[in-house]
Design an enzyme around this catalytic site. Sequence first.
Site, PDB file in Angstrom:
ATOM      1  N   LYS A 185      97.603  28.327 -11.884  1.00 43.78           N
ATOM      2  CA  LYS A 185      96.290  28.617 -11.261  1.00 43.78           C
ATOM      3  C   LYS A 185      95.189  27.743 -11.863  1.00 43.78           C
ATOM      4  O   LYS A 185      94.222  27.388 -11.185  1.00 43.78           O
ATOM      5  CB  LYS A 185      95.957  30.106 -11.324  1.00 43.78           C
ATOM      6  CG  LYS A 185      95.686  30.681 -12.715  1.00 43.78           C
ATOM      7  CD  LYS A 185      94.244  30.633 -13.153  1.00 43.78           C
ATOM      8  CE  LYS A 185      94.061  31.070 -14.588  1.00 43.78           C
ATOM      9  NZ  LYS A 185      92.718  30.922 -15.112  1.00 43.78           N
ATOM     10  N   THR A 242      89.783  32.181 -10.344  1.00 43.72           N
ATOM     11  CA  THR A 242      89.499  30.919 -11.043  1.00 43.72           C
ATOM     12  C   THR A 242      89.092  29.800 -10.082  1.00 43.72           C
ATOM     13  O   THR A 242      88.337  28.902 -10.468  1.00 43.72           O
ATOM     14  CB  THR A 242      90.729  30.513 -11.903  1.00 43.72           C
ATOM     15  OG1 THR A 242      91.224  31.672 -12.557  1.00 43.72           O
ATOM     16  CG2 THR A 242      90.360  29.497 -12.943  1.00 43.72           C
TER      17      THR A 242
HETATM   18  O1  LIG Z   1      87.433  29.748 -17.859  1.00 38.50           O
HETATM   19  P1  LIG Z   1      88.859  29.499 -17.452  1.00 38.50           P
HETATM   20  O2  LIG Z   1      88.965  28.507 -16.338  1.00 38.50           O
HETATM   21  O3  LIG Z   1      89.724  29.195 -18.633  1.00 38.50           O
HETATM   22  O4  LIG Z   1      89.405  30.865 -16.811  1.00 38.50           O
HETATM   23  C1  LIG Z   1      89.362  32.041 -17.549  1.00 38.50           C
HETATM   24  C2  LIG Z   1      90.434  33.000 -17.091  1.00 38.50           C
HETATM   25  O5  LIG Z   1      91.712  32.408 -17.196  1.00 38.50           O
HETATM   26  C3  LIG Z   1      90.225  33.540 -15.709  1.00 38.50           C
HETATM   27  O6  LIG Z   1      91.182  34.550 -15.457  1.00 38.50           O
END
Ligand SMILES: O=P(O)(O)OC[C@H](O)CO
Length: 320
Positions: A185, A242
């Site tokens: 993701k 995300t």
């Molecule tokens: O800030 P990120 O892109 O690392 O996303 C944070 C979390 O994984 C969202 O679930």
Amino acid sequence: MIAVAGSGAFGTALAISLAANGQAVQLWARDPDHAEEMRRTRENARRLPGVALPDALQIITELETIPAEIPVLLSVPMQRLRDMLVLHKLALGGRPLVACCKGVELSTGLGPTAIIEELIPSAMPAMLTGPSFAADIARGLPTALTLACHDRAAGRALQQALSTHNLRIYRTTDTIGAELGGAVKNVIAIASGAVMGAGLGESARAALMTRGFAEMQRMALALGAQPETLSGLSGFGDLALTCTSDQSRNYRFGQSLGRGESFDASITVEGAATSRAVLERAREMKIDMPITEAVVAMLDGTLQLRQAMEMLLSRPLKEE
Ligand SMILES: O=P(O)(O)OC[C@H](O)CO
Ligand SMILES: NC(=O)c1ccc[n+]([C@@H]2O[C@H](COP(=O)([O-])OP(=O)(O)OC[C@H]3O[C@@H](n4cnc5c(N)ncnc54)[C@H](O)[C@@H]3O)[C@@H](O)[C@H]2O)c1
């Protein structure tokens, strides 16, 4: 009692949430100056400013002070997990170790639970993942997560221990599906951010998210994951969050890429290294992952966003 190793945004948020719910929590910081600052100010101003640390949260600098058998949440960036476990093998053995990092290790192609298994065989490996921003958890906003542990009884105990008024924990034994959902993701979030940063529009992003989900499923199912894990919180749920929120660092990194701007290299962007690790694995397994391939090429500077979109749009027409 619960311990959290890693005082970044996510580790601190989980520690705050568990302590606010009445649990005794130890939060480990590797940097003694940072630990002292947090003890003095009762705030993690470096990573999670503006949220007070509850009284039940104790800051520690020695992992050896965590009592035996107490579960430890490992909240460090994916590519740093191995170093940390190697350094602290003795202190961390003989207990549940719950990886909170999302990604695939670049040097080995392994996910977090396989790394724990390899380095600390006496531990019970598990994974905590799903759609959640540290700032939301720390502010006590409702959040649902997935706890994956191949041992059903240990998973049940961790589910109980980590559930709070605001954190709803679902459980699975499918560690492969949970890990790969969280890893892929982030790659698709970079692509989504790039599309939005370049002004290509929300319809294009929806297409990319859907086809990115197909890539996630192709790889995870080939590795033995269960389809319901991918359609759950750790797969579809986290992809949806995300790829659509400015709070995501992967998404914001993608936006900068799409706008041709630079991005602060000190910010944790898990999808960058993971996109390369996933692509390598996909090539070995002969799995088609064109969006992941385009992200890697953009990171390498061998493909511009417009060319990447042309490449994706000119692929042979096929059934969905
Ligand atoms: O800030 P990120 O892109 O690392 O996303 C944070 C979390 O994984 C969202 O679930
Ligand atoms: N921030 C979020 O909203 C969020 C939400 C869900 C999951 N996660 C995941 O949690 C993991 C950590 O992210 P974060 O947001 O806390 O990152 P962060 O950048 O805020 O913090 C990372 C922390 O790890 C520490 N660290 C780095 N290398 C280390 C090492 N070798 N040994 C010990 N500590 C080390 C750093 O000092 C820092 O405190 C990532 O895999 C991320 O995907 C983050």
